[in-house]
Design a protein around this motif. Structure first.
Motif: not given
Length: 209
Positions: A24-31, A136-140, A147-152
């Protein structure tokens, strides 16, 4: 990867080692709603021009939704870009001859010289490391979301401005408290004892003998 950290490994093995050790080092948050679920890391892309210089994609700044694709060398000099007007371009991927090679991940050892493919991965590299995404799974829907990092970051910037203006407000109240209280700066002379024969009446000023 610094040579001082892994002196006996080559670049490809270093990035493979990093991907196993840093989950998970390279992912800033859940998008996930926009991008999808990250199911695999494609690898670390390294861009080079036809002269062999290593180029780095300028990362997209915080709060930006779009940003020009610019590739700079180690000295920060622009060497390639994806131009808005191709007729006036001087540093396009096609003119500079940019290639991309992946180290580590699913595309380890794979290189591309096709301009369209190079530009595709350069755009994706603006947001950091490149992942394979399951939409496909979440119909993105593919819509760019912060990201949460951006809102933070946004929340801290907002509170910082609020407290900064609060400091300015209270400092101004201290420095100009007479003005805030509605006191005229010239009022002291009018009510000073002995200045006027009749207090507050400027027509009865005492004459100095």
């Amino acid at each position: 990867m610094g040579s001082g950290i892994l002196p006996t490994r080559n670049i490809s093995k270093s990035w493979c080692w990093a991907s196993r050790k840093s989950k998970g080092l390279f992912r800033a948050g859940s998008m996930d709603s926009g991008d999808g679920i990250a199911v695999g890391w494609l690898g670390h892309p390294i861009f080079r021009d036809k002269e062999g210089r290593e180029l780095f994609v300028r990362r997209m700044p915080t709060f930006f939704e779009t940003f020009p694709v610019v590739l700079v060398d180690g000295d920060g000099i622009v060497r390639a870009d994806v131009p808005f007007r191709r007729a006036e371009s001087k540093y396009s991927v096609e003119q500079v001859g940019v290639t991309v090679e992946f180290y580590g991940g699913e595309l380890n050892g794979v290189s591309y010289s096709d301009p369209a493919t190079v530009k595709k991965y350069a755009r994706r590299a603006q947001l950091g490391e490149i992942f394979e995404l399951d939409r496909a799974t979440l119909k993105s829907d593919g819509v760019f979301r912060s990201s949460p990092r951006g809102w933070f970051t946004f929340g801290h910037a907002s509170f910082a401005l609020l407290f900064f203006f609060g400091h300015i407000w209270h400092g101004a109240r201290t420095l100009f408290r007479d003005v805030f209280a509605g006191i005229d700066p010239d009022l002291d002379a009018q009510v000073e004892f002995g200045t006027f024969q009749k207090i507050g009446d400027p027509t009865t000023r005492r004459q100095v003998v």
